[in-house]
Design a protein around this motif. Structure first.
Motif, PDB file in Angstrom:
ATOM      1  N   ASP A  72       3.225 -21.395   7.002  1.00  0.00           N
ATOM      2  CA  ASP A  72       4.416 -20.957   7.732  1.00  0.00           C
ATOM      3  C   ASP A  72       5.693 -21.350   6.987  1.00  0.00           C
ATOM      4  O   ASP A  72       6.661 -20.606   6.969  1.00  0.00           O
ATOM      5  CB  ASP A  72       4.404 -21.565   9.138  1.00  0.00           C
ATOM      6  CG  ASP A  72       5.544 -21.068   9.996  1.00  0.00           C
ATOM      7  OD1 ASP A  72       5.711 -19.834  10.107  1.00  0.00           O
ATOM      8  OD2 ASP A  72       6.264 -21.903  10.557  1.00  0.00           O
ATOM      9  N   THR A  85       7.791 -31.228  11.009  1.00  0.00           N
ATOM     10  CA  THR A  85       6.841 -30.742  12.012  1.00  0.00           C
ATOM     11  C   THR A  85       6.864 -31.670  13.220  1.00  0.00           C
ATOM     12  O   THR A  85       7.474 -32.743  13.172  1.00  0.00           O
ATOM     13  CB  THR A  85       5.408 -30.693  11.443  1.00  0.00           C
ATOM     14  OG1 THR A  85       4.961 -32.042  11.224  1.00  0.00           O
ATOM     15  CG2 THR A  85       5.337 -29.918  10.149  1.00  0.00           C
ATOM     16  N   LEU A 123      -2.038 -23.791   8.496  1.00  0.00           N
ATOM     17  CA  LEU A 123      -1.112 -22.786   9.031  1.00  0.00           C
ATOM     18  C   LEU A 123       0.330 -23.284   9.024  1.00  0.00           C
ATOM     19  O   LEU A 123       1.260 -22.526   8.735  1.00  0.00           O
ATOM     20  CB  LEU A 123      -1.521 -22.383  10.448  1.00  0.00           C
ATOM     21  CG  LEU A 123      -2.805 -21.561  10.560  1.00  0.00           C
ATOM     22  CD1 LEU A 123      -3.141 -21.299  12.022  1.00  0.00           C
ATOM     23  CD2 LEU A 123      -2.691 -20.261   9.793  1.00  0.00           C
ATOM     24  N   THR A 124       0.529 -24.559   9.298  1.00  0.00           N
ATOM     25  CA  THR A 124       1.884 -25.138   9.261  1.00  0.00           C
ATOM     26  C   THR A 124       2.469 -25.043   7.862  1.00  0.00           C
ATOM     27  O   THR A 124       3.626 -24.664   7.675  1.00  0.00           O
ATOM     28  CB  THR A 124       1.853 -26.609   9.730  1.00  0.00           C
ATOM     29  OG1 THR A 124       1.421 -26.645  11.086  1.00  0.00           O
ATOM     30  CG2 THR A 124       3.213 -27.267   9.613  1.00  0.00           C
ATOM     31  N   GLY A 179      10.096 -27.164  12.039  1.00  0.00           N
ATOM     32  CA  GLY A 179      10.018 -25.942  11.247  1.00  0.00           C
ATOM     33  C   GLY A 179      11.065 -25.838  10.162  1.00  0.00           C
ATOM     34  O   GLY A 179      10.942 -25.026   9.257  1.00  0.00           O
TER      35      GLY A 179
END
Length: 149
Positions: A33, A79, A29-30, A55
């Motif tokens: 994203d 992150t 998911l990271t 992010g």
């Protein structure tokens, strides 16, 4: 045994019987994203920023140093757990937030949009205007904004 990954972006996949699946799922998911509708702060740049926010992403330059060494052309994602690096795919696009440019990966390097010169007058205005319009059409087609015929 190697961890299974997706073929395009090497996103981690869950393995049968895997313990702590949430770690693998959260990693995927990271990466998603950061890569879906990719937007990078700047790039290509060779040195990591001193104080990145979680992010934020950058395109790593080909002469990368420090924590980015050996990660040329990849997208660096900051992150909570440190830097993650995602390989680009041919045809991938990313918006460079520093200037709004749409960069495109051609399989070997990140390319900025093409530029063209403005008309500078001339004796035969009609032929100069046609040349500029033809160039504009080619560049718009190269960016996928229209199909030239």
């Amino acid at each position: 045994m190697t961890n299974p990954t997706t073929p395009r972006f090497s996103l981690p996949l869950l393995a049968a019987g895997q313990a702590q699946k949430e770690i693998t799922h959260n990693e995927a998911l990271t990466l998603l994203d950061a890569l879906v509708h990719a937007a990078v702060e700047a790039g290509p740049v060779d040195a990591p920023p001193e104080d990145p926010t979680e992010g934020q992403c950058w395109i790593v330059g080909t002469a990368a140093t420090g924590a980015w060494a050996g990660q040329g052309n990849r997208i660096a994602i900051h992150t909570g757990g440190g830097w993650r690096f995602a390989p680009p795919r041919e045809g991938m696009r990313a918006t460079r937030l520093a200037d709004g440019a749409q960069l495109r990966f051609d399989g070997g390097t990140w390319l900025p949009p093409a530029t063209m010169g403005a008309p500078s007058g001339g004796v035969i205005v009609d032929s100069e205007a046609r040349g500029v319009i033809s160039t504009l059409i080619l560049h718009l087609a190269a960016q996928g904004l229209l199909i030239s015929g």
